[in-house]
Design a protein around this motif. Structure first.
Motif, mmCIF file in Angstrom:
data_model
loop_
_atom_site.group_PDB
_atom_site.id
_atom_site.type_symbol
_atom_site.label_atom_id
_atom_site.label_comp_id
_atom_site.label_asym_id
_atom_site.label_seq_id
_atom_site.Cartn_x
_atom_site.Cartn_y
_atom_site.Cartn_z
ATOM 1 N N GLY A 1 0.824 -1.033 0.051
ATOM 2 C CA GLY A 1 -0.011 -0.057 0.146
ATOM 3 C C GLY A 1 0.959 1.089 -0.104
ATOM 4 N N ILE A 2 0.270 2.400 0.525
ATOM 5 C CA ILE A 2 1.026 3.780 0.503
ATOM 6 C C ILE A 2 0.907 4.261 1.822
ATOM 7 C CG2 ILE A 2 0.824 6.304 -0.444
ATOM 8 C CD1 ILE A 2 -0.755 5.121 -2.855
ATOM 9 N N GLN A 3 2.376 4.765 2.057
ATOM 10 C CA GLN A 3 2.585 4.853 3.710
ATOM 11 C C GLN A 3 3.092 6.348 3.565
ATOM 12 O OE1 GLN A 3 2.247 3.566 6.759
ATOM 13 N NE2 GLN A 3 2.559 5.545 7.353
ATOM 14 N N LEU A 4 2.737 7.414 4.303
ATOM 15 C CA LEU A 4 2.904 8.467 4.228
ATOM 16 C C LEU A 4 3.974 8.718 5.373
ATOM 17 C CD1 LEU A 4 2.743 11.429 2.816
ATOM 18 C CD2 LEU A 4 1.185 12.148 4.754
ATOM 19 N N VAL A 5 5.312 9.020 5.090
ATOM 20 C CA VAL A 5 6.339 9.183 6.260
ATOM 21 C C VAL A 5 6.656 10.583 6.246
ATOM 22 C CG1 VAL A 5 8.538 8.234 6.865
ATOM 23 C CG2 VAL A 5 7.230 6.776 5.373
ATOM 24 N N THR A 6 6.911 11.200 7.612
ATOM 25 C CA THR A 6 7.169 12.706 7.760
ATOM 26 C C THR A 6 8.344 12.900 8.215
ATOM 27 O OG1 THR A 6 5.971 12.663 9.839
ATOM 28 C CG2 THR A 6 4.537 13.166 7.844
ATOM 29 N N ALA A 7 8.799 13.961 8.474
ATOM 30 C CA ALA A 7 9.925 14.628 9.019
ATOM 31 C C ALA A 7 10.217 13.834 10.286
ATOM 32 C CB ALA A 7 10.054 15.895 9.062
ATOM 33 N N GLY A 8 11.361 13.245 10.724
ATOM 34 C CA GLY A 8 11.691 12.854 11.942
ATOM 35 C C GLY A 8 11.111 11.387 12.014
ATOM 36 N N GLN A 9 10.866 10.677 10.997
ATOM 37 C CA GLN A 9 10.406 9.150 11.069
ATOM 38 C C GLN A 9 11.086 8.378 10.135
ATOM 39 O OE1 GLN A 9 6.155 9.614 9.901
ATOM 40 N NE2 GLN A 9 5.347 9.685 12.141
ATOM 41 N N GLN A 10 11.235 7.120 10.624
ATOM 42 C CA GLN A 10 11.900 6.156 9.656
ATOM 43 C C GLN A 10 11.193 4.966 9.577
ATOM 44 O OE1 GLN A 10 15.632 3.784 11.089
ATOM 45 N NE2 GLN A 10 16.622 5.231 9.990
ATOM 46 N N VAL A 11 11.277 4.120 8.137
ATOM 47 C CA VAL A 11 10.637 2.796 8.080
ATOM 48 C C VAL A 11 11.634 2.025 7.241
ATOM 49 C CG1 VAL A 11 8.175 3.792 7.920
ATOM 50 C CG2 VAL A 11 9.680 3.779 5.776
ATOM 51 N N ILE A 12 11.399 0.672 7.589
ATOM 52 C CA ILE A 12 12.299 -0.385 7.057
ATOM 53 C C ILE A 12 11.404 -1.325 6.586
ATOM 54 C CG2 ILE A 12 13.861 -2.285 7.433
ATOM 55 C CD1 ILE A 12 15.177 -0.666 9.662
ATOM 56 N N THR A 13 11.431 -1.503 5.085
ATOM 57 C CA THR A 13 10.432 -2.833 4.647
ATOM 58 C C THR A 13 10.922 -4.177 4.690
ATOM 59 O OG1 THR A 13 11.569 -2.425 2.475
ATOM 60 C CG2 THR A 13 9.770 -0.836 3.102
ATOM 61 N N SER A 14 10.002 -5.045 4.736
ATOM 62 C CA SER A 14 10.224 -6.157 4.876
ATOM 63 C C SER A 14 9.143 -7.038 3.848
ATOM 64 C CB SER A 14 9.748 -7.079 6.203
ATOM 65 O OG SER A 14 10.052 -8.329 5.996
ATOM 66 N N GLN A 15 9.991 -7.591 2.827
ATOM 67 C CA GLN A 15 9.320 -8.346 1.405
ATOM 68 C C GLN A 15 8.391 -7.287 0.910
ATOM 69 O OE1 GLN A 15 10.349 -11.483 0.678
ATOM 70 N NE2 GLN A 15 11.668 -11.458 2.362
ATOM 71 N N SER A 16 9.025 -6.238 0.748
ATOM 72 C CA SER A 16 8.671 -5.188 -0.089
ATOM 73 C C SER A 16 7.385 -4.388 0.656
ATOM 74 C CB SER A 16 7.898 -5.593 -1.333
ATOM 75 O OG SER A 16 9.297 -5.810 -2.238
ATOM 76 N N ASN A 17 6.914 -4.782 2.015
ATOM 77 C CA ASN A 17 6.006 -4.280 2.592
ATOM 78 C C ASN A 17 6.427 -3.331 3.740
ATOM 79 O OD1 ASN A 17 3.632 -5.718 1.349
ATOM 80 N ND2 ASN A 17 4.640 -7.363 2.363
ATOM 81 N N THR A 18 5.650 -2.340 3.991
ATOM 82 C CA THR A 18 6.222 -1.213 4.907
ATOM 83 C C THR A 18 6.112 -1.772 6.381
ATOM 84 O OG1 THR A 18 5.855 0.503 3.443
ATOM 85 C CG2 THR A 18 6.079 1.163 5.869
ATOM 86 N N GLY A 19 7.127 -1.640 7.026
ATOM 87 C CA GLY A 19 7.002 -1.954 8.616
ATOM 88 C C GLY A 19 6.763 -0.698 9.560
ATOM 89 N N LEU A 20 7.070 -0.897 10.736
ATOM 90 C CA LEU A 20 6.468 -0.056 11.670
ATOM 91 C C LEU A 20 7.305 1.448 11.669
ATOM 92 C CD1 LEU A 20 4.970 0.419 14.350
ATOM 93 C CD2 LEU A 20 6.741 0.046 15.656
ATOM 94 N N VAL A 21 6.530 2.441 11.563
ATOM 95 C CA VAL A 21 7.335 3.795 11.485
ATOM 96 C C VAL A 21 7.748 4.089 12.722
ATOM 97 C CG1 VAL A 21 6.719 6.031 11.081
ATOM 98 C CG2 VAL A 21 5.497 4.384 9.655
ATOM 99 N N GLN A 22 9.015 4.495 12.762
ATOM 100 C CA GLN A 22 9.767 4.960 13.960
ATOM 101 C C GLN A 22 10.101 6.113 14.024
ATOM 102 O OE1 GLN A 22 13.350 2.257 14.143
ATOM 103 N NE2 GLN A 22 12.044 0.280 14.207
ATOM 104 N N VAL A 23 9.879 6.855 15.294
ATOM 105 C CA VAL A 23 10.437 8.211 15.393
ATOM 106 C C VAL A 23 12.070 8.287 15.741
ATOM 107 C CG1 VAL A 23 10.018 10.228 16.925
ATOM 108 C CG2 VAL A 23 8.176 8.846 16.320
ATOM 109 N N ILE A 24 12.795 9.250 15.069
ATOM 110 C CA ILE A 24 13.970 9.118 15.150
ATOM 111 C C ILE A 24 14.578 10.933 15.026
ATOM 112 C CG2 ILE A 24 14.484 6.869 14.048
ATOM 113 C CD1 ILE A 24 15.654 8.510 11.749
#
Length: 282
Positions: free
Chosen positions: A187-210
Motif C-alpha cells: 500500500g501507500i505509507q506517508l512518512v514525515t520528518a523525523g520518521q523512519q521505516v524499514i520494509t520487509s518483503q516489499s511491505n512497509t514495517g513499523l514507522v519509527q520516530v528518530i
C-alpha cells in the motif's frame, strides 16, 4: 535534360532503327554489323536487369529502415524506447554530490549508484541502483519527484530524505524534512520528518520516530553524536560504509557520546568507539 542523357537516348533510338531495318531486310546488312547491334541489345537488357535489382535492394533497405524506426517508437511502459533514456551515476570510496537540472541535489554514499532520467525537467524520475542516497528535492508541484527502488516507489514534491537499499527487495527510508509517500505492494505509507521505516518483503514495517539528523549525518566531515544508542550508531555505520560489523554480546541500548570523523578511516573511528564502550566492535 542533361546533354549526356539526350545523347544516350539518341543512340538507343538509332540502334532501334538499325535493328528494325536489319529485321525487315536481313540481306542488306553485313554479319559484323548485325553482331554489333545484337551485342548492344544484350547490353541494354543486362542494364535493365541490373537497374531492377538495384531498385529492389534500395526498396528493401528503405523498408528495413522504416521497420527499425517503427520498432524504436513502439510504446513501452507508456514511453518511447530509447537506449540512452537513463544516465547512471556512481560513487567510489567517497561520497559524491550530484546537482540535477531542477536544482535538486543527490548525495551518494560510498559505493552507491543512481540512475537519472535523461529528460529530467520533463520527468523527474530516478532509480536507486545500490547503496545509500540522500535527496534534497526542489519543490515543483507540477512535476513530482520519484525514486524507484526494487519494486517500491518513493514520491515527493519537495523534501529531504535518505534511502538505503538493503538488498534486492527492501529499503530503509529516513525523512529529514517534509513528507514522503512510499508506495509498495503493501500500500501507500506517508512518512514525515523525523520518521523512519524499514520494509520487509516489499511491505512497509513499523514507522519509527528518530532524530531527523540521522538522515544526513554522513554529509558532515565531523559529526558530534550526543547520547546515541549503540544500535542506532551501528546501523548508521553499516549503512554508510556498506559493511556488516561483528561485535559479539553487547548492550545495544547503551548510549554513547562521541565525534564521528569521516576524514579518518572506519577502523580509527571504531577504535575510539571501543575505547569508550569497552567492546570489540570490528
Amino acid at each position: 535534360m542533361p546533354r549526356r542523357s539526350r545523347q544516350h537516348k539518341k543512340n538507343i533510338s538509332n540502334q532501334d532503327a538499325q535493328w528494325q531495318h536489319a529485321w525487315q531486310s536481313p540481306g542488306q546488312m553485313g554479319m559484323q554489323k548485325k553482331q554489333i547491334l545484337l551485342n548492344s541489345i544484350n547490353d541494354r537488357i543486362d542494364n535493365r536487369r541490373r537497374q531492377k535489382k538495384r531498385f529492389f535492394f534500395i526498396g528493401l533497405s528503405a523498408v528495413a529502415a522504416i521497420l527499425v524506426a517503427i520498432f524504436f517508437r513502439m510504446p513501452g511502459n507508456g514511453s518511447a524506447i530509447s537506449t540512452n533514456a537513463w544516465q547512471e551515476l556512481a560513487s567510489a570510496d567517497h561520497s559524491k554530490k550530484i546537482l540535477l537540472e531542477d536544482g535538486s541535489v543527490i548525495w551518494l554514499a560510498p559505493n552507491s549508484s543512481v540512475k537519472v532520467y535523461t529528460n529530467f525537467l520533463k520527468k523527474r524520475s530516478t532509480v536507486l541502483g545500490k547503496g545509500t542516497a540522500f535527496f534534497s528535492v526542489a519543490k515543483d508541484a507540477q512535476h513530482p519527484f520519484t525514486i524507484g527502488v526494487n519494486r517500491q516507489l518513493v514520491t515527493v514534491v519537495g523534501t529531504a530524505f535518505t534511502i538505503h537499499k538493503l538488498d534486492s527487495v527492501d529499503l530503509q527510508l529516513t525523512v529529514k524534512e517534509g513528507k514522503v509517500a512510499l508506495n509498495n505492494p503493501g500500500g501507500i505509507q506517508l512518512v514525515t520528518a523525523g520518521q523512519q521505516v524499514i520494509t520487509s518483503q516489499s511491505n512497509t514495517g513499523l514507522v519509527q520516530v528518530i532524530d531527523p539528523g540521522a538522515a544526513d549525518w554522513w554529509l558532515h566531515q565531523q559529526m558530534r553524536l550526543q547520547n546515541i544508542t549503540l544500535i542506532e550508531l551501528l546501523n548508521r555505520i553499516e549503512t554508510y560504509y556498506q559493511v556488516k560489523l561483528t561485535y559479539g554480546t553487547i548492550n545495544k541500548n547503551k548510549k554513547v557520546t562521541l565525534t564521528w570523523d569521516l576524514t579518518i578511516s572506519l577502523q580509527d573511528n571504531l577504535t575510539v568507539l571501543n575505547t569508550l564502550t569497552g567492546y570489540n566492535i570490528h
